[in-house]
Design a protein around this motif. Structure first.
Motif, PDB file in Angstrom:
ATOM      1  N   VAL A 195       0.818  -1.215   0.000  1.00 26.24           N
ATOM      2  CA  VAL A 195       0.000   0.000   0.000  1.00 26.24           C
ATOM      3  C   VAL A 195       0.851   1.264   0.000  1.00 26.24           C
ATOM      4  O   VAL A 195       0.332   2.367   0.178  1.00 26.24           O
ATOM      5  CB  VAL A 195      -0.944   0.032   1.226  1.00 26.24           C
ATOM      6  CG1 VAL A 195      -1.911  -1.134   1.204  1.00 26.24           C
ATOM      7  CG2 VAL A 195      -0.148   0.067   2.535  1.00 26.24           C
ATOM      8  N   ALA A 196       2.155   1.120  -0.238  1.00 27.41           N
ATOM      9  CA  ALA A 196       3.061   2.266  -0.171  1.00 27.41           C
ATOM     10  C   ALA A 196       2.618   3.411  -1.074  1.00 27.41           C
ATOM     11  O   ALA A 196       2.758   4.588  -0.716  1.00 27.41           O
ATOM     12  CB  ALA A 196       4.483   1.831  -0.543  1.00 27.41           C
ATOM     13  N   THR A 197       2.073   3.091  -2.261  1.00 36.24           N
ATOM     14  CA  THR A 197       1.676   4.161  -3.172  1.00 36.24           C
ATOM     15  C   THR A 197       0.410   4.853  -2.694  1.00 36.24           C
ATOM     16  O   THR A 197       0.197   6.036  -2.995  1.00 36.24           O
ATOM     17  CB  THR A 197       1.518   3.630  -4.603  1.00 36.24           C
ATOM     18  OG1 THR A 197       2.574   2.722  -4.894  1.00 36.24           O
ATOM     19  CG2 THR A 197       1.564   4.763  -5.617  1.00 36.24           C
ATOM     20  N   ASP A 198      -0.441   4.168  -1.931  1.00 32.88           N
ATOM     21  CA  ASP A 198      -1.561   4.848  -1.275  1.00 32.88           C
ATOM     22  C   ASP A 198      -1.033   5.875  -0.277  1.00 32.88           C
ATOM     23  O   ASP A 198      -1.581   6.977  -0.144  1.00 32.88           O
ATOM     24  CB  ASP A 198      -2.458   3.836  -0.562  1.00 32.88           C
ATOM     25  CG  ASP A 198      -3.229   2.962  -1.514  1.00 32.88           C
ATOM     26  OD1 ASP A 198      -3.950   3.511  -2.369  1.00 32.88           O
ATOM     27  OD2 ASP A 198      -3.113   1.728  -1.431  1.00 32.88           O
ATOM     28  N   VAL A 199       0.041   5.502   0.419  1.00 32.56           N
ATOM     29  CA  VAL A 199       0.667   6.426   1.368  1.00 32.56           C
ATOM     30  C   VAL A 199       1.234   7.634   0.623  1.00 32.56           C
ATOM     31  O   VAL A 199       1.123   8.777   1.088  1.00 32.56           O
ATOM     32  CB  VAL A 199       1.766   5.712   2.183  1.00 32.56           C
ATOM     33  CG1 VAL A 199       2.430   6.686   3.155  1.00 32.56           C
ATOM     34  CG2 VAL A 199       1.180   4.514   2.941  1.00 32.56           C
ATOM     35  N   LEU A 200       1.823   7.412  -0.548  1.00 31.76           N
ATOM     36  CA  LEU A 200       2.301   8.534  -1.364  1.00 31.76           C
ATOM     37  C   LEU A 200       1.156   9.484  -1.715  1.00 31.76           C
ATOM     38  O   LEU A 200       1.330  10.710  -1.700  1.00 31.76           O
ATOM     39  CB  LEU A 200       2.949   8.025  -2.651  1.00 31.76           C
ATOM     40  CG  LEU A 200       4.345   7.430  -2.563  1.00 31.76           C
ATOM     41  CD1 LEU A 200       4.758   6.904  -3.931  1.00 31.76           C
ATOM     42  CD2 LEU A 200       5.362   8.448  -2.065  1.00 31.76           C
ATOM     43  N   GLY A 201      -0.005   8.925  -2.053  1.00 34.35           N
ATOM     44  CA  GLY A 201      -1.162   9.765  -2.351  1.00 34.35           C
ATOM     45  C   GLY A 201      -1.555  10.618  -1.153  1.00 34.35           C
ATOM     46  O   GLY A 201      -1.864  11.814  -1.294  1.00 34.35           O
ATOM     47  N   TYR A 202      -1.510  10.004   0.025  1.00 31.66           N
ATOM     48  CA  TYR A 202      -1.776  10.750   1.255  1.00 31.66           C
ATOM     49  C   TYR A 202      -0.775  11.899   1.406  1.00 31.66           C
ATOM     50  O   TYR A 202      -1.141  13.035   1.737  1.00 31.66           O
ATOM     51  CB  TYR A 202      -1.701   9.805   2.449  1.00 31.66           C
ATOM     52  CG  TYR A 202      -1.696  10.481   3.799  1.00 31.66           C
ATOM     53  CD1 TYR A 202      -2.882  10.894   4.403  1.00 31.66           C
ATOM     54  CD2 TYR A 202      -0.496  10.711   4.477  1.00 31.66           C
ATOM     55  CE1 TYR A 202      -2.872  11.518   5.647  1.00 31.66           C
ATOM     56  CE2 TYR A 202      -0.473  11.327   5.716  1.00 31.66           C
ATOM     57  CZ  TYR A 202      -1.668  11.732   6.296  1.00 31.66           C
ATOM     58  OH  TYR A 202      -1.657  12.353   7.524  1.00 31.66           O
ATOM     59  N   LEU A 203       0.506  11.612   1.139  1.00 30.40           N
ATOM     60  CA  LEU A 203       1.541  12.636   1.278  1.00 30.40           C
ATOM     61  C   LEU A 203       1.386  13.746   0.248  1.00 30.40           C
ATOM     62  O   LEU A 203       1.651  14.921   0.539  1.00 30.40           O
ATOM     63  CB  LEU A 203       2.925  11.996   1.167  1.00 30.40           C
ATOM     64  CG  LEU A 203       3.336  11.075   2.320  1.00 30.40           C
ATOM     65  CD1 LEU A 203       4.704  10.463   2.055  1.00 30.40           C
ATOM     66  CD2 LEU A 203       3.327  11.820   3.654  1.00 30.40           C
TER      67      LEU A 203
END
Length: 424
Positions: A195-203
């Motif tokens: 889910v790392a890219t979901d975290v990027l979206g959050y950032l």
């Protein structure tokens, strides 16, 4: 954005008979055999669309044919778009990829690494080093996906419904949930699809000061004219939305057994899909719907060094950085992967900042070029961009999972076989 000129394959150094053979392969092996409902294939070379075809149905139940403007769930083909969005902020000096993630997500400062136990009673150790933003971009963060079903950490993701695009929750609640679950491994020690890219979206949302979906719309989609790309399909476009199916290869795929047909089970009905309304969790890892034409526009900007029609997303040096292998020690995916994800199985393939990258075509045992970069989605959509050959290929269908059939390998082989004038 002005659409590229359609042209004959021969005008761009490709073969019409070879591309016709590819279409016949798709029809006989996949559509007529009941393995895919329908397909769309778009090939762009040397500034021209040299192949654009549709076959079969977008919706089997209602006998709606695939059309040029069919809208698909692109799932993880969302990830390159999110990664580009994040790197736009890097170019603006608002964040750096070697910064610790905890600088922006303080509640993650004390995340431990799994040793034993089940949620919520995990036994953990301290990580060897902090998680960096580059770890999110290249999937070396220690995060995971619940669907991998390989560990107690995966099970905790499923219990908390983390990373499930069609479930309730938000990016904020996902970040809060991840603060309670240990990492699979210390950052940088392994590669694991997550889910790392979901975290990027959050950032992206946190650093830009605007909702993530608004950033994509204002900075990428509207400027490029990607008018059919969004996190939901509006009512006036719902008639163009494809159905999504689950595959049953019936004991495994045997390409020599022509009589063994696949079966398709309706997985997401386009008339009742959760994608028909704005999601509560805006997933930068897998939430977008798009068309082949829109995704080609995005890929053309990448092939052109980050710019298209006067709209610049990134500088060419940033894009070169993104499409270089960033796995520690310069190793390939099989050497570092703990993921059950099928894309990690190829020797000679590394991973950059949001893309898989071909390092050594001879090790992949598939035709290609050094520097070719790509990714795909869970419903068997895929793309690859070969800067050396000035080539883009986009393939669309809607069949879960992407690992059911060796389509991506076949697609690469047959597209490269159609090149009659190589740039290399």
């Amino acid at each position: 954005m002005l659409a590229p000129t359609p042209a004959s394959p021969e005008s761009a150094g490709m073969s019409t008979p070879a591309l016709n053979r590819l279409e016949a392969h798709l029809k006989a092996r996949y559509i007529d055999a009941g393995r895919f409902p329908g397909t769309q294939l778009l090939i762009y070379r040397r500034g021209k669309i040299v192949h654009s075809t549709v076959q079969g149905f977008a919706d089997l139940e209602r006998k709606v044919p695939v059309k040029d403007d069919t809208i698909y769930r692109i799932y993880s083909m969302t990830k390159p778009i999110t990664s580009v969005a994040f790197m736009m902020l890097v170019e603006e000096g608002r964040v750096a990829i070697d910064e610790p993630v905890a600088k922006y997500i303080p509640e993650w400062k004390n995340l431990g690494v799994f040793l034993a136990g089940n949620a919520p009673a995990f036994l953990t150790r301290s990580p060897s080093r902090p998680m960096l933003i580059v770890d999110l971009l290249r999937h070396t963060s220690g995060l995971t996906y619940g669907f991998q079903q390989r560990s107690n950490v995966d099970a905790a993701y499923r219990e908390h419904k983390i990373g499930e695009v069609e479930k309730a929750g938000s990016l904020d609640s996902m970040i809060e949930g991840l603060a309670k679950i240990p990492l699979e491994f210390s950052p940088g020690e392994a590669w694991n699809y997550s889910v790392a890219t979901d975290v990027l979206g959050y950032l992206v949302g946190k650093i830009s000061g605007m909702p993530f979906e608004q950033f994509l719309k204002e900075r990428i989609f509207k400027p490029l004219g990607m008018n059919d790309t969004d996190f939901f399909v509006p009512a006036d476009k719902a008639h163009r939305f494809a159905a999504c199916y689950s595959a049953d290869p019936q004991g495994g795929f045997n390409p020599l057994a022509a009589e063994r047909k696949g079966t398709l089970t309706l997985q997401d009905d386009p008339t009742t899909s959760s994608f028909l309304s704005p999601p509560s969790l805006v997933s930068g890892g897998g939430g977008l719907c798009s068309t082949a034409a829109d995704y080609l526009t995005f890929c053309r900007a990448l092939l052109n060094g980050g710019e298209l029609g006067g709209v610049r997303l990134l500088g060419p040096k940033t894009l070169k950085l993104m499409t270089s292998n960033h796995l520690p020690g310069g190793v390939d995916l099989p050497a570092m992967s703990r993921s059950l994800f099928s894309e990690a199985a190829y020797n000679g393939i590394g991973f950059g900042l949001g893309f898989a990258v071909t390092m050594h075509p001879s090790q992949t045992l598939i035709a290609g070029s050094p520097g070719e970069f790509n990714w795909g989605g869970a419903a068997t959509t895929s793309f690859f961009i070969d800067p050396a050959e000035e080539l883009i290929t986009i393939f669309m269908t809607q069949v879960l999972p992407s690992s059911a059939y060796p389509l991506r390998r076949e697609l690469r082989t047959m597209v490269y076989a159609a090149i009659t004038e190589s740039n290399l």
